[in-house]
Design an enzyme around this catalytic site. Structure first.
Site, short mmCIF file in Angstrom:
data_model
loop_
_atom_site.label_atom_id
_atom_site.label_comp_id
_atom_site.label_asym_id
_atom_site.label_seq_id
_atom_site.Cartn_x
_atom_site.Cartn_y
_atom_site.Cartn_z
N ASP A 1 0.84 -1.20 0.00
CA ASP A 1 0.00 0.00 0.00
C ASP A 1 0.88 1.25 0.00
OD1 ASP A 1 -2.93 1.12 0.86
OD2 ASP A 1 -1.32 2.29 1.79
N TYR B 1 3.01 9.80 -0.22
CA TYR B 1 4.08 9.18 0.58
C TYR B 1 5.46 9.40 -0.08
CZ TYR B 1 0.20 6.46 2.66
OH TYR B 1 -0.97 6.05 3.25
N HIS C 1 -7.50 9.71 -1.87
CA HIS C 1 -6.80 9.63 -0.58
C HIS C 1 -7.57 10.31 0.56
CE1 HIS C 1 -2.49 9.39 1.24
NE2 HIS C 1 -3.40 9.15 2.13
#
Ligand code: A2P
Length: 388
Positions: free
Chosen positions: A100, A105, A167
């Site tokens: 994931d 990120y 997200h």
């Protein structure tokens, strides 16, 4: 090296000779040891653990028919290249197939390198992997969605993504020429693209085959229901903060009703979360230290982390603990060889009385689409998320 040391090699050769030629007494006495040694030499312990784990990660079925592993590797805050590469190799070797990640990120290109290494070497087939990633909160505008997805596919070195999530329900504007957020007066600048407009673009990418399943993350029940009602391609998954202190009953019940699978982020309570805020201020709570969790860990001869993870997977929830430590990576996946009894699952529900949302998302407290009704946004400090 195939043989660990010269003593082992000598012992093995000696025993081979006895075994083939040997005098009966020596042969009988050493046979068991000989077989064990041979086994250990050909299959080091780590490989045996990996083989067992590879067989046993349970799955749940998405509304597309695809299988979502009930366990995978979370990678929020895993950005150090060398550390993440070690972690990914450890995870893939231990049987992890679900990875994931997210645009935000900033590690998709590192993950892409390792995925390519494993696929090209033939160690893992693409179809056996399940890659989840997420749309940046700065790429909700219809003209940005396909561009962002293409960048992410390129970084991940893939031609499709197994599950692609919005997200957060709170979009922000990006700088010219990149997807980094614009910050004004200490906060991200709001974008009010309606969710369904972003979703329509994702639906096109779903139909083109680039995205194999769509979902959302951090949506409220109302937002999820509204999107579901308007969507042509129904969401397959909702990824939310979920652990014993924040069990999310309402969202879980709604997801079940709508045939949407649930993924738990922060299943261990995210002990490393404090690094993600410039002020280091977070709600307190450490599920790993909860007395009933420790008690069950002793009872089942498991660690507190394994109890927290198993209680989720047993309820059909996919858990994605983050770790960059190879030992904890193996520890975390080693949960499919035991089951908590119904009474012990109940004990985790009833004996844990703390309720604490650890992820307030207060970087978005000023946003009209802020999802969490339980968070008092008037008290939220004005901070921007550390994008690291
Ligand atoms: P590390 O990366 O050093 O292993 P969550 O998935 O709930 O967000 O938690 C992630 C955090 O928990 C990371 O700080 C990670 O540290 C730590 N962690 C991961 N696995 C374990 C474990 N088995 N026991 C204790 N802490 C763990």
């Amino acid at each position: 090296m195939f043989f660990k040391d010269s003593w082992s090699l000598h012992f093995l050769l000696k025993n081979t000779l006895f075994y083939v030629l040997g005098d009966d007494e020596i042969k009988n006495c050493d046979r068991k040891l000989f077989i064990i040694l041979l086994f250990v030499h050909f299959f080091p312990i780590k490989c045996i653990v990996c083989l067992i784990n590879k067989m046993t990660v349970e799955t749940t079925t998405l509304n597309t028919g695809a299988k979502l592993p009930l366990f995978g590797l979370g990678t929020w805050q895993s950005k150090d290249e060398a550390e993440l590469k070690v972690a990914l190799r450890a995870a893939l070797d231990a049987g992890y197939r679900l990875i994931d990640t997210a645009f935000l990120y900033q590690n998709e290109s590192i993950i892409g390198e390792i995925l390519e290494e494993y696929i090209q070497s033939g160690k893992i087939k693409r179809e056996d992997l399940f890659i989840t990633t997420k749309l940046s909160f700065t790429a909700h505008a219809p003209q940005d969605v396909a561009k962002a997805v293409d960048l992410q596919l390129k970084a991940l070195r893939l031609d499709y993504i197994d599950l692609f999530l919005i997200h957060t329900p709170t979009p922000f504007k990006h700088q010219d020429g990149n997807f980094l957020p614009i910050i004004e007066d200490g906060v991200f600048v709001v974008d009010t693209t309606p969710h369904i407009e972003t979703w329509r673009e994702l639906e096109k990418l779903y139909h083109s085959g680039k995205l194999r399943a769509l979902g959302v993350s951090n949506f409220s029940a109302k937002q999820l229901q509204a999107l579901y009602d308007a969507a042509e391609v129904k969401p397959s998954n909702h990824q939310i903060e979920l652990h014993i202190y924040w069990p999310q009953e309402e969202l879980r019940a709604l997801a079940k009703k709508l045939n949407i699978t649930v993924t738990a982020y922060a299943p261990l309570g995210s002990p490393g979360r404090k690094a993600a805020r410039p002020d280091g201020v977070w709600p307190e709570g450490d599920p790993l230290l909860e007395p009933i969790v420790k008690k069950l860990a002793e009872k089942y001869h498991k660690t507190p982390a394994q109890i927290l993870l198993r209680h989720l997977t047993q309820e059909g929830i996919s858990a994605i603990p983050k770790s960059t430590n190879p030992d904890r990576i193996v520890e975390n996946i080693s949960i499919f060889d035991f089951k908590l009894s119904t009474e012990d699952l109940e004990a985790l529900r009833t004996q844990v009385t703390s309720r604490v949302r650890l992820f307030l998302a207060d970087f978005a407290a000023h946003h009209p689409f802020f999802p969490h009704e339980d968070v008092d946004t008037s008290k939220a400090p004005r901070v921007v998320l550390k994008l690291h």
